[in-house]
Design a protein around this motif. Structure first.
Motif, short mmCIF file in Angstrom:
data_model
loop_
_atom_site.label_atom_id
_atom_site.label_comp_id
_atom_site.label_asym_id
_atom_site.label_seq_id
_atom_site.Cartn_x
_atom_site.Cartn_y
_atom_site.Cartn_z
N PRO A 24 48.50 -23.09 15.54
CA PRO A 24 47.98 -24.22 16.33
C PRO A 24 46.46 -24.30 16.18
CG PRO A 24 49.49 -22.91 17.64
CD PRO A 24 49.23 -22.14 16.37
N HIS A 25 45.94 -25.51 16.27
CA HIS A 25 44.50 -25.73 16.14
C HIS A 25 44.02 -26.68 17.23
CE1 HIS A 25 45.05 -24.26 12.03
NE2 HIS A 25 43.73 -24.23 11.91
N ARG A 26 42.77 -26.52 17.58
CA ARG A 26 42.09 -27.51 18.41
C ARG A 26 41.51 -28.57 17.49
NH1 ARG A 26 39.29 -23.93 23.17
NH2 ARG A 26 41.26 -23.21 24.04
N PHE A 27 41.15 -29.70 18.07
CA PHE A 27 40.66 -30.83 17.28
C PHE A 27 39.49 -30.44 16.39
CE2 PHE A 27 38.09 -34.53 16.43
CZ PHE A 27 39.02 -35.49 16.10
N ASN A 28 38.47 -29.78 16.96
CA ASN A 28 37.29 -29.44 16.17
C ASN A 28 37.60 -28.45 15.06
OD1 ASN A 28 35.50 -31.19 17.43
ND2 ASN A 28 35.00 -29.72 19.03
N ASP A 29 38.57 -27.56 15.29
CA ASP A 29 38.99 -26.64 14.22
C ASP A 29 39.58 -27.43 13.05
OD1 ASP A 29 38.26 -24.42 15.71
OD2 ASP A 29 40.27 -24.17 16.55
N LEU A 30 40.42 -28.41 13.38
CA LEU A 30 41.00 -29.25 12.33
C LEU A 30 39.91 -30.04 11.61
CD1 LEU A 30 44.15 -30.63 14.18
CD2 LEU A 30 44.14 -29.12 12.19
N HIS A 31 38.99 -30.58 12.38
CA HIS A 31 37.92 -31.39 11.78
C HIS A 31 37.07 -30.57 10.82
CE1 HIS A 31 34.22 -34.02 11.96
NE2 HIS A 31 35.17 -34.82 11.51
N ARG A 32 36.77 -29.34 11.20
CA ARG A 32 36.00 -28.46 10.31
C ARG A 32 36.83 -28.03 9.10
NH1 ARG A 32 33.98 -26.57 15.28
NH2 ARG A 32 35.64 -25.02 15.42
N GLY A 33 38.14 -27.92 9.27
CA GLY A 33 39.00 -27.43 8.20
C GLY A 33 39.37 -28.46 7.16
N ILE A 34 39.12 -29.74 7.44
CA ILE A 34 39.48 -30.80 6.50
C ILE A 34 38.21 -31.50 6.05
CG2 ILE A 34 40.80 -32.90 6.14
CD1 ILE A 34 42.67 -31.95 8.37
N GLU A 35 37.82 -31.21 4.85
CA GLU A 35 36.59 -31.75 4.30
C GLU A 35 36.67 -33.27 4.19
OE1 GLU A 35 34.32 -31.47 0.06
OE2 GLU A 35 35.12 -29.60 0.89
N ALA A 36 35.65 -33.95 4.61
CA ALA A 36 35.45 -35.39 4.45
C ALA A 36 36.29 -36.28 5.37
CB ALA A 36 35.68 -35.81 2.99
N ILE A 37 37.06 -35.72 6.30
CA ILE A 37 37.79 -36.58 7.23
C ILE A 37 36.88 -36.93 8.40
CG2 ILE A 37 38.85 -34.72 8.59
CD1 ILE A 37 41.39 -36.50 8.75
N SER A 38 36.89 -38.20 8.77
CA SER A 38 36.08 -38.62 9.92
C SER A 38 36.84 -38.28 11.20
CB SER A 38 35.82 -40.12 9.86
OG SER A 38 37.03 -40.84 10.04
N GLN A 39 36.10 -38.23 12.30
CA GLN A 39 36.75 -37.97 13.59
C GLN A 39 37.76 -39.07 13.90
OE1 GLN A 39 33.95 -37.31 16.76
NE2 GLN A 39 33.37 -35.31 15.98
N ARG A 40 37.40 -40.29 13.59
CA ARG A 40 38.30 -41.43 13.84
C ARG A 40 39.59 -41.28 13.05
NH1 ARG A 40 39.16 -46.66 11.64
NH2 ARG A 40 39.72 -48.18 13.23
N MET A 41 39.50 -40.94 11.77
CA MET A 41 40.70 -40.81 10.93
C MET A 41 41.55 -39.63 11.37
SD MET A 41 42.67 -42.03 8.74
CE MET A 41 41.70 -43.39 8.15
#
Length: 110
Positions: A24-41
């Protein structure tokens, strides 16, 4: 069938599912783990996966509230076909790269 393939074939969906397949991940963990994805996407992708029953969103009563995402059993069932696709892509990447180089040559003259 088209709408399901559109969802599971989306590059962001694949990356989110693969990451959530690890733990399981929190939002910011996912955001850091996926290069180039915007918060909106990322938000749109997670909402779509939740709507389709592939991801469970859990809100914890902390200050500020924290949210954790995890795969549902249906989402976990997607990991095997995605792993097969990833293995295929790794095995055939050299041939695909070579084909791209050949097909991107300028047209011959004379």
């Amino acid at each position: 069938m088209t709408d399901v393939l559109r969802r599971v074939g989306d590059k962001w969906t694949v990356l989110v599912v693969v990451l959530l397949g690890q733990r399981p991940h929190r939002f910011n963990d996912l955001h850091r783990g996926i290069e180039a994805i915007s918060q909106r996407m990322l938000t749109r992708t997670l909402r779509g996966l939740e709507k389709d029953g592939l991801v469970h969103r859990e809100v914890f009563a902390t200050t500020p509230p924290s949210v954790e995402y995890r795969l549902t059993p249906l989402g976990r069932s997607l990991l095997e076909p995605l792993s097969g696709l990833a293995r295929w892509a790794i095995a055939h990447q050299p041939a695909i790269a070579a084909s791209r180089r050949v097909n991107n040559l300028p047209p011959r003259t004379g």
